[in-house]
Motif scaffolding. Sequence first.
Motif, PDB file in Angstrom:
ATOM      1  N   ILE A 173      25.346   9.242  22.479  1.00  0.00           N
ATOM      2  CA  ILE A 173      24.004   9.129  21.905  1.00  0.00           C
ATOM      3  C   ILE A 173      23.505  10.559  21.812  1.00  0.00           C
ATOM      4  O   ILE A 173      23.193  11.178  22.824  1.00  0.00           O
ATOM      5  CB  ILE A 173      23.067   8.266  22.763  1.00  0.00           C
ATOM      6  N   SER A 174      23.473  11.065  20.611  1.00  0.00           N
ATOM      7  CA  SER A 174      23.231  12.489  20.408  1.00  0.00           C
ATOM      8  C   SER A 174      22.037  12.719  19.502  1.00  0.00           C
ATOM      9  O   SER A 174      21.735  11.911  18.612  1.00  0.00           O
ATOM     10  CB  SER A 174      24.460  13.166  19.785  1.00  0.00           C
ATOM     11  N   LYS A 175      21.387  13.851  19.733  1.00  0.00           N
ATOM     12  CA  LYS A 175      20.335  14.272  18.824  1.00  0.00           C
ATOM     13  C   LYS A 175      20.960  14.654  17.490  1.00  0.00           C
ATOM     14  O   LYS A 175      21.920  15.409  17.438  1.00  0.00           O
ATOM     15  CB  LYS A 175      19.583  15.464  19.413  1.00  0.00           C
ATOM     16  N   PHE A 176      20.431  14.075  16.426  1.00  0.00           N
ATOM     17  CA  PHE A 176      20.948  14.385  15.098  1.00  0.00           C
ATOM     18  C   PHE A 176      20.366  15.714  14.655  1.00  0.00           C
ATOM     19  O   PHE A 176      19.175  15.977  14.864  1.00  0.00           O
ATOM     20  CB  PHE A 176      20.556  13.278  14.110  1.00  0.00           C
ATOM     21  N   PRO A 177      21.189  16.579  14.057  1.00  0.00           N
ATOM     22  CA  PRO A 177      20.678  17.889  13.615  1.00  0.00           C
ATOM     23  C   PRO A 177      19.449  17.741  12.730  1.00  0.00           C
ATOM     24  O   PRO A 177      19.272  16.735  12.038  1.00  0.00           O
ATOM     25  CB  PRO A 177      21.864  18.466  12.829  1.00  0.00           C
ATOM     26  N   ASN A 178      18.623  18.742  12.753  1.00  0.00           N
ATOM     27  CA  ASN A 178      17.377  18.719  11.990  1.00  0.00           C
ATOM     28  C   ASN A 178      17.655  18.936  10.505  1.00  0.00           C
ATOM     29  O   ASN A 178      17.251  19.943   9.901  1.00  0.00           O
ATOM     30  CB  ASN A 178      16.412  19.781  12.517  1.00  0.00           C
ATOM     31  N   ILE A 179      18.388  17.992   9.955  1.00  0.00           N
ATOM     32  CA  ILE A 179      18.766  18.053   8.543  1.00  0.00           C
ATOM     33  C   ILE A 179      18.590  16.666   7.944  1.00  0.00           C
ATOM     34  O   ILE A 179      18.375  15.691   8.665  1.00  0.00           O
ATOM     35  CB  ILE A 179      20.221  18.527   8.351  1.00  0.00           C
ATOM     36  N   SER A 180      18.655  16.564   6.630  1.00  0.00           N
ATOM     37  CA  SER A 180      18.450  15.276   5.973  1.00  0.00           C
ATOM     38  C   SER A 180      19.581  14.309   6.313  1.00  0.00           C
ATOM     39  O   SER A 180      20.710  14.718   6.586  1.00  0.00           O
ATOM     40  CB  SER A 180      18.364  15.467   4.452  1.00  0.00           C
ATOM     41  N   HIS A 181      19.271  13.018   6.269  1.00  0.00           N
ATOM     42  CA  HIS A 181      20.234  11.985   6.649  1.00  0.00           C
ATOM     43  C   HIS A 181      21.102  11.596   5.456  1.00  0.00           C
ATOM     44  O   HIS A 181      21.201  10.425   5.092  1.00  0.00           O
ATOM     45  CB  HIS A 181      19.500  10.765   7.200  1.00  0.00           C
ATOM     46  N   THR A 182      21.768  12.561   4.872  1.00  0.00           N
ATOM     47  CA  THR A 182      22.646  12.273   3.743  1.00  0.00           C
ATOM     48  C   THR A 182      23.974  11.736   4.240  1.00  0.00           C
ATOM     49  O   THR A 182      24.322  11.864   5.425  1.00  0.00           O
ATOM     50  CB  THR A 182      22.897  13.542   2.914  1.00  0.00           C
ATOM     51  N   GLU A 183      24.729  11.139   3.311  1.00  0.00           N
ATOM     52  CA  GLU A 183      26.022  10.571   3.690  1.00  0.00           C
ATOM     53  C   GLU A 183      26.963  11.623   4.242  1.00  0.00           C
ATOM     54  O   GLU A 183      27.716  11.371   5.201  1.00  0.00           O
ATOM     55  CB  GLU A 183      26.657   9.854   2.499  1.00  0.00           C
ATOM     56  N   ASP A 184      26.940  12.835   3.675  1.00  0.00           N
ATOM     57  CA  ASP A 184      27.833  13.896   4.146  1.00  0.00           C
ATOM     58  C   ASP A 184      27.475  14.343   5.558  1.00  0.00           C
ATOM     59  O   ASP A 184      28.359  14.569   6.389  1.00  0.00           O
ATOM     60  CB  ASP A 184      27.779  15.089   3.194  1.00  0.00           C
ATOM     61  N   ASN A 185      26.187  14.460   5.833  1.00  0.00           N
ATOM     62  CA  ASN A 185      25.763  14.883   7.169  1.00  0.00           C
ATOM     63  C   ASN A 185      26.051  13.816   8.211  1.00  0.00           C
ATOM     64  O   ASN A 185      26.433  14.127   9.354  1.00  0.00           O
ATOM     65  CB  ASN A 185      24.269  15.220   7.157  1.00  0.00           C
ATOM     66  N   ILE A 186      25.883  12.546   7.838  1.00  0.00           N
ATOM     67  CA  ILE A 186      26.197  11.449   8.765  1.00  0.00           C
ATOM     68  C   ILE A 186      27.692  11.418   9.054  1.00  0.00           C
ATOM     69  O   ILE A 186      28.120  11.313  10.211  1.00  0.00           O
ATOM     70  CB  ILE A 186      25.728  10.104   8.180  1.00  0.00           C
ATOM     71  N   LYS A 187      28.487  11.507   8.008  1.00  0.00           N
ATOM     72  CA  LYS A 187      29.942  11.494   8.178  1.00  0.00           C
ATOM     73  C   LYS A 187      30.396  12.656   9.059  1.00  0.00           C
ATOM     74  O   LYS A 187      31.238  12.485   9.955  1.00  0.00           O
ATOM     75  CB  LYS A 187      30.617  11.557   6.808  1.00  0.00           C
ATOM     76  N   LYS A 188      29.831  13.830   8.823  1.00  0.00           N
ATOM     77  CA  LYS A 188      30.204  15.008   9.617  1.00  0.00           C
ATOM     78  C   LYS A 188      29.859  14.794  11.090  1.00  0.00           C
ATOM     79  O   LYS A 188      30.672  15.097  11.978  1.00  0.00           O
ATOM     80  CB  LYS A 188      29.481  16.238   9.083  1.00  0.00           C
ATOM     81  N   ALA A 189      28.672  14.255  11.366  1.00  0.00           N
ATOM     82  CA  ALA A 189      28.253  14.029  12.755  1.00  0.00           C
ATOM     83  C   ALA A 189      29.164  13.016  13.446  1.00  0.00           C
ATOM     84  O   ALA A 189      29.572  13.214  14.595  1.00  0.00           O
ATOM     85  CB  ALA A 189      26.804  13.551  12.783  1.00  0.00           C
ATOM     86  N   ILE A 190      29.495  11.909  12.759  1.00  0.00           N
ATOM     87  CA  ILE A 190      30.356  10.874  13.343  1.00  0.00           C
ATOM     88  C   ILE A 190      31.751  11.425  13.607  1.00  0.00           C
ATOM     89  O   ILE A 190      32.349  11.192  14.675  1.00  0.00           O
ATOM     90  CB  ILE A 190      30.433   9.646  12.416  1.00  0.00           C
ATOM     91  N   PHE A 191      32.297  12.159  12.653  1.00  0.00           N
ATOM     92  CA  PHE A 191      33.653  12.675  12.811  1.00  0.00           C
ATOM     93  C   PHE A 191      33.732  13.744  13.897  1.00  0.00           C
ATOM     94  O   PHE A 191      34.768  13.885  14.558  1.00  0.00           O
ATOM     95  CB  PHE A 191      34.173  13.206  11.480  1.00  0.00           C
ATOM     96  N   GLU A 192      32.677  14.488  14.106  1.00  0.00           N
ATOM     97  CA  GLU A 192      32.670  15.445  15.217  1.00  0.00           C
ATOM     98  C   GLU A 192      32.695  14.713  16.554  1.00  0.00           C
ATOM     99  O   GLU A 192      33.357  15.163  17.507  1.00  0.00           O
ATOM    100  CB  GLU A 192      31.433  16.345  15.111  1.00  0.00           C
ATOM    101  N   LEU A 193      31.989  13.589  16.638  1.00  0.00           N
ATOM    102  CA  LEU A 193      32.024  12.790  17.867  1.00  0.00           C
ATOM    103  C   LEU A 193      33.416  12.199  18.084  1.00  0.00           C
ATOM    104  O   LEU A 193      33.927  12.198  19.214  1.00  0.00           O
ATOM    105  CB  LEU A 193      30.981  11.674  17.798  1.00  0.00           C
ATOM    106  N   LEU A 194      34.037  11.713  17.026  1.00  0.00           N
ATOM    107  CA  LEU A 194      35.395  11.180  17.140  1.00  0.00           C
ATOM    108  C   LEU A 194      36.381  12.262  17.548  1.00  0.00           C
ATOM    109  O   LEU A 194      37.283  12.033  18.364  1.00  0.00           O
ATOM    110  CB  LEU A 194      35.823  10.556  15.806  1.00  0.00           C
ATOM    111  N   LYS A 195      36.199  13.444  16.985  1.00  0.00           N
ATOM    112  CA  LYS A 195      37.095  14.555  17.296  1.00  0.00           C
ATOM    113  C   LYS A 195      37.011  14.929  18.765  1.00  0.00           C
ATOM    114  O   LYS A 195      38.015  15.309  19.382  1.00  0.00           O
ATOM    115  CB  LYS A 195      36.747  15.757  16.415  1.00  0.00           C
ATOM    116  N   SER A 196      35.816  14.811  19.344  1.00  0.00           N
ATOM    117  CA  SER A 196      35.656  15.160  20.761  1.00  0.00           C
ATOM    118  C   SER A 196      36.428  14.213  21.664  1.00  0.00           C
ATOM    119  O   SER A 196      36.684  14.521  22.830  1.00  0.00           O
ATOM    120  CB  SER A 196      34.172  15.152  21.150  1.00  0.00           C
ATOM    121  N   TYR A 197      36.810  13.037  21.138  1.00  0.00           N
ATOM    122  CA  TYR A 197      37.640  12.084  21.883  1.00  0.00           C
ATOM    123  C   TYR A 197      39.080  12.063  21.354  1.00  0.00           C
ATOM    124  O   TYR A 197      39.837  11.152  21.672  1.00  0.00           O
ATOM    125  CB  TYR A 197      37.045  10.678  21.791  1.00  0.00           C
TER     126      TYR A 197
END
Length: 455
Positions: A173-197
């Motif tokens: 459960i992470s703070k979302f970067p202070n950027i717009s909730h576009t599909e690219d930004n959402i995908k990037k955030a999710i994939f970074e979380l997956l990468k950490s595992y």
Amino acid sequence: MYENLTLEQIILKLKNNEFITREKNGKSKVLQKFFEIINLENNFIGYVLCKNCDQICTYSQKSGTSHLLRHSCASSSDGFKEFSQEMINIGAKFGQIQVDDLFSHPTTISRNVIKEAEKIKLNLTAKLNPIFQTVGGAFTTDMWKDDYKKLSYISLTVHYIENWQLNEQILAISKFPNISHTEDNIKKAIFELLKSYNLIPDRTMERYVFITDSGANFLTAFRNYKHLPCIAYKLNTILEAAFKPENFQNYSSIIKTIKEYKSLVTYFKHSSLHLKLEKSLKQETETRWNKATNCLESSKSPTLHLVIPWYKALKEHCKISQHDDDILKQIKIVVNEKLTLKYKISELHKLAVFFNPKMKQLKILEPEDILWVNNQIKEQYSLIEANNFNSNNDNDLYIDNQERSTKKLCQKTNKDFTDFSEYYDSSDEEDSLNEINQYLAYKIAKDTDLNILKW
């Protein structure tokens, strides 16, 4: 009425017997530690009194009991006594010492917490990787803003099967970067979380299924991956869309009735009159299609195979009867239109029906879908056979119908919320050519509910 009272005023009214206390009804262990404060008309005023320390706290069904759970009677609780005794023991054993020597520095505590979290994360990574490389799993994600600072957050939860038990684990459960909730930004955030595992390699992505709401940004973010919309969320949006005023321009009484109902429930709850009722009042919201959503929304048991049966059941409920009045007919017409438009059936939903032992002959599907599902199952079965799995693992991976009794297969529970028996199997054919045919031929009692994963 009483929310503006100060604690001093409440205490004074208690002393003057203008307010009295009574036992709080209910099974909640938390509320059993408090008295209700009521007026002389026997109405709950929105405050409770701790039985142990006489502290007054606010309470309502809307706010819940989380703040009452955090309440502690520092002057007389067992915890305080234990803490005090431990301090005495330390003094007796070590003599006079500085209090700073007893407590770790906040930075030290923070570092240790981070280390423990990393250790847990490593263990979870080691568990999940082999599961996703061989079997696969699903991820649910959501975004929201907090009510105070208006900060955005994103969550990621993994769902996987281990020892034929459906499990879930919040990965982040992470703070979302202070950027717009576009599909690219959402995908990037999710994939970074997956990468950490270490769950990002391409060879396992084909085994992932992402489940989200139907927001355009989520749909676009996962359009190139296996994605399913949350059907429980879909049902909520269907009701929300169905009961908009523009759908009932010639039947204004529907919208008026809903508004008056909401006002009545609000009045009952604010005046505490609802406490006198045997059953609690439910405020009208678009999430009250509970019978279906409760069955389709579960983290402990599979629900994918129920999506099509519930679609059929809801469509059946929307059929117009000769006994319906004009208003009910209009409601059914509108809801049926929204169901057809928004409740989309995917290929995974059709395949899931096959793995419900009571519907394995696919009576609920259209003929062309039955043919497609059967072909898909045969193709996958052929691939599995070609992979030449170790025979020792076969019993764990596939159903062995020859050696198990019906008693072990079926766990007796309450009947289904809705009767889907018209779609249940009734074949008497016997065929032992292969495992698929054995599965299809096996007879299941209609009055039992199965644990599908352990069947």
